[in-house]
Design an enzyme around this catalytic site. Structure first.
Site, short mmCIF file in Angstrom:
data_model
loop_
_atom_site.label_atom_id
_atom_site.label_comp_id
_atom_site.label_asym_id
_atom_site.label_seq_id
_atom_site.Cartn_x
_atom_site.Cartn_y
_atom_site.Cartn_z
N VAL A 37 66.65 16.48 3.75
CA VAL A 37 66.77 15.15 3.66
C VAL A 37 65.33 14.75 3.16
CG1 VAL A 37 67.41 12.99 4.39
CG2 VAL A 37 68.57 15.10 5.33
N ARG A 38 65.06 14.42 2.02
CA ARG A 38 63.83 13.94 1.39
C ARG A 38 63.98 13.48 0.08
NH1 ARG A 38 61.02 19.96 1.62
NH2 ARG A 38 61.77 19.86 3.83
N ASN A 39 62.98 12.65 -0.39
CA ASN A 39 63.13 12.09 -1.91
C ASN A 39 64.47 11.55 -2.37
OD1 ASN A 39 60.17 13.00 -1.75
ND2 ASN A 39 60.76 14.95 -2.51
N GLN A 40 65.20 10.92 -1.40
CA GLN A 40 66.15 10.30 -1.94
C GLN A 40 67.35 11.46 -2.21
OE1 GLN A 40 67.27 6.86 -1.63
NE2 GLN A 40 65.43 7.29 -0.29
N ARG A 41 67.28 12.59 -1.82
CA ARG A 41 68.61 13.34 -2.00
C ARG A 41 68.60 14.19 -0.56
NH1 ARG A 41 64.12 16.20 -4.83
NH2 ARG A 41 63.61 18.00 -4.04
N CYS A 66 60.87 29.83 18.95
CA CYS A 66 62.06 30.20 19.07
C CYS A 66 62.74 30.57 20.47
CB CYS A 66 62.51 31.29 18.14
SG CYS A 66 64.07 32.05 18.01
#
Length: 285
Positions: free
Chosen positions: A267-271, A124
């Site tokens: 943004v994963r698994n088409q969503r 960080c």
């Protein structure tokens, strides 16, 4: 084999270690490639009234490589300089642990506003700052509209495109990535580092050397979660869309919404989730 881990192979950005792997009660000796993490000190050098002045600005834990880009990107994304044209030169010392950025005398650096402790961790870049006011750098210009709206199909494709070009992640599994894409989905530039903020600074520094006008018409894709600092750095560069595989923090969303950035996460698994800036995303008819 002894109980200690020994570095036995060194290559760009990664180092091989002899380790003992235990799987289903089977013990085996093998070489594990890990990401290198080493300190880099960034210094400002100026000649003022005939006197050469050298000031340490920050120490960051990073993966060696693209260090001059990292230094330039850091100064830009922290709002300490306005463009690459503000600098006279950047030099990496022979041991690779110090980058000196040479500035003209008229370019004044407000180090008190930065207010960093002298050490910044790789995880960080904000942790070392003493107050929330110190991390809010000046956003110099409003974000521009994209030349075309982005389709959901394009957004779904970006994490896989980013992952496919992560050279060091394939061998180490321990690096963050920041990638700059065109609105048609073409990769413009990618940088990796153990620190997510370092990867973005390297990316910003690289494109500032090349053509920083592309920022305003591009999409930033990051491999992990989205912190306040990543949004801030993207805003300073003028990037209007930030896409992440992971989750944003509440402060990251607040900052993005305040400056009308399009922020997309998970943004994963088409969503995916659009947290703000929906107008830059094309709806299916």
């Amino acid at each position: 084999m002894s109980g200690s881990i020994k570095p036995i192979v060194i290559q760009a950005g990664s180092r091989g270690y002899e380790v003992c792997r235990v799987e289903d009660d089977e013990w085996a000796t093998l070489t594990d490639s890990l990401a290198i993490e080493e300190p880099l000190e960034i210094r400002i050098v100026q000649t003022i009234d005939g006197t050469k002045c050298e000031s340490p600005i920050s120490v960051t834990m990073r993966t060696p490589g693209d260090d001059t880009e990292l230094a330039l990107g850091f100064l830009l994304s922290e709002g300490l300089i306005r463009s690459a044209s503000d600098i006279e030169g950047v030099r990496l010392c022979s041991k690779g642990s110090i980058v000196r950025v040479y500035l003209p005398a008229h370019c004044r650096i407000d180090t008190e506003r930065l207010r960093r402790h002298f050490y910044t961790s790789s995880s960080c870049g904000v942790c070392g700052k003493t107050s929330i006011d110190a991390v809010t750098v000046h956003i110099q210009q409003p974000l521009e509209a994209l030349p075309q709206a982005i389709s959901p199909e394009l957004i779904h494709s970006l994490p896989d495109k980013l992952r496919a070009t992560q050279r060091l992640f394939d061998s180490t599994g321990g690096l963050h990535a920041s990638g700059l894409f065109s609105t048609s989905g073409e990769l413009i530039c990618l940088r990796e580092d153990v620190g997510r903020h370092n990867a973005l600074d390297k990316l910003i520094g690289s494109q500032s050397y090349a053509d920083d006008s592309r920022f305003s018409e591009s999409i930033l894709v990051v491999s992990g979660r989205v912190s306040f600092e990543l949004v801030q750095k993207a805003l300073v560069a003028g990037i209007p869309v930030l896409v992440a595989v992971g989750a944003p923090s509440s402060l990251a969303i607040d900052l993005a919404e305040r400056h009308q950035m399009t922020l997309i996460g998970f943004v994963r698994n088409q969503r995916f989730n659009i947290y703000c800036g929906q107008d830059r995303i094309r709806r299916r008819r």
